[in-house]
Scaffold this motif. Sequence first.
Motif, PDB file in Angstrom:
ATOM      1  N   SER A  95       0.843  -1.187   0.000  1.00 26.29           N
ATOM      2  CA  SER A  95       0.000   0.000   0.000  1.00 26.29           C
ATOM      3  C   SER A  95       0.877   1.234   0.000  1.00 26.29           C
ATOM      4  CB  SER A  95      -0.918   0.002   1.225  1.00 26.29           C
ATOM      5  OG  SER A  95      -1.711   1.178   1.260  1.00 26.29           O
ATOM      6  N   SER A 112      -1.923  -7.648  -4.193  1.00 27.50           N
ATOM      7  CA  SER A 112      -2.564  -6.362  -4.431  1.00 27.50           C
ATOM      8  C   SER A 112      -1.577  -5.209  -4.269  1.00 27.50           C
ATOM      9  CB  SER A 112      -3.749  -6.152  -3.478  1.00 27.50           C
ATOM     10  OG  SER A 112      -3.307  -5.997  -2.151  1.00 27.50           O
ATOM     11  N   ASP A 114      -2.091  -1.136  -3.683  1.00 27.98           N
ATOM     12  CA  ASP A 114      -3.064  -0.088  -3.395  1.00 27.98           C
ATOM     13  C   ASP A 114      -2.405   1.278  -3.541  1.00 27.98           C
ATOM     14  OD1 ASP A 114      -5.025  -1.954  -2.819  1.00 27.98           O
ATOM     15  OD2 ASP A 114      -4.523  -2.020  -0.691  1.00 27.98           O
ATOM     16  N   ASN A 137      -5.451  -1.240  -7.062  1.00 29.23           N
ATOM     17  CA  ASN A 137      -6.566  -0.402  -6.629  1.00 29.23           C
ATOM     18  C   ASN A 137      -6.148   1.059  -6.616  1.00 29.23           C
ATOM     19  OD1 ASN A 137      -8.312  -2.683  -5.933  1.00 29.23           O
ATOM     20  ND2 ASN A 137      -6.934  -3.001  -4.197  1.00 29.23           N
TER      21      ASN A 137
END
Length: 378
Positions: A95, A112, A114, A137
């Motif tokens: 992230s 993922s 972010d 994302n």
Amino acid sequence: MKKISLIFLLCEIGSQAIAQNLVTNSGETITMTDGVSMTVQGDLLNSGTILNEGGLRLSGNWSNDGDYHSVSGTFTLSGANQIFDPGASTYGNLSINSTGIAIINDLIISNSLDLVNGIVSLTPDTKILLLENAIINGGNENSYIEGALFATTSGDFTFPIGTESEYLPVSLSNIQASDSVGVKAYSSPLTASISSGLDAISQNRHWEVIGGASFMAESIRLPLSGQNFIDNAEEATIGFTNDLENPLSIIGTPAIDGSLESGFISTSASILPGYYVLGKESLVAPPITVINVVTSLQDGKHDFLRIENIESYKNNLVEIFDRQGVKIFEMQGYNNTDRVFRGSSNVGSRGVLQTGSYYYTVKLTESKREAGFIYVKN
């Protein structure tokens, strides 16, 4: 292997550990289990092993000469002007909530990525790779990737990329590839000649689509904002070349979503590896000539309504009406080949039309239209 307990290295508050700067040596291991988080307010230099199944938050720089492992844990970058050296590790969940970060080696994401805040700048010849099933994302004017983003994916995918000064996302639809596909944005003009039909191209941006021999997509979507050389939507188009030694040509038929100031342009065509740029299409097209006789003889002379030069007007609309003004035929993209009028109605249920005169209109552009009569003999 020597294991280091956080309680001896850090100030531990409940399930959260805090450190100013942290160095792990070869042979040392730090483990964060589920529910345990660690915050490093300075730099973290890892030459040992970090197992993160909880949370790791870093405000300073990251240098990884050792091993970093995470399946469910999240690594959050939350500082200012950070330098991130991924090393040879793969990162599960990363992230980015920073005021700016420079990534100096290839970064591989397995789960993922972010983008919360901050522009992620990649050094030259460096890339971010999303492995199969990994997702990204976020993405906006304040948080995007400046550099090459690769994804191992199929179907539709949006690449939240840009340059040092602007967000320039690219969307590809129905991606088909046996390997990853990458997209990169540039703030410089494309050094390629242009073919006939293109009046001009953007001088402040272009994109590169990077893929293997098996890569193909069905459409590409690019942002239009900031292109003052395009005067109206009818002129906007997309130019493509697979090699800078070859001239740019118009690809597909463009469609505009939104306005020139803040919208997007897309085109449905065979999207291949190469260079893409916003272009201005020449609107100087030859006049059309309607050969206004259609017969059912099929002798090669008047088999369909021939409209000479209609191919120069890609978004044309042909309509035909009976003498009472009832529409009996309509076709967009009339092309004198497979999209033609052969004396039959395609509106309502009339089928083959009776012999007689009919009224036609041909819409060439938003402001240009021609009309007249044709004679149908069946």
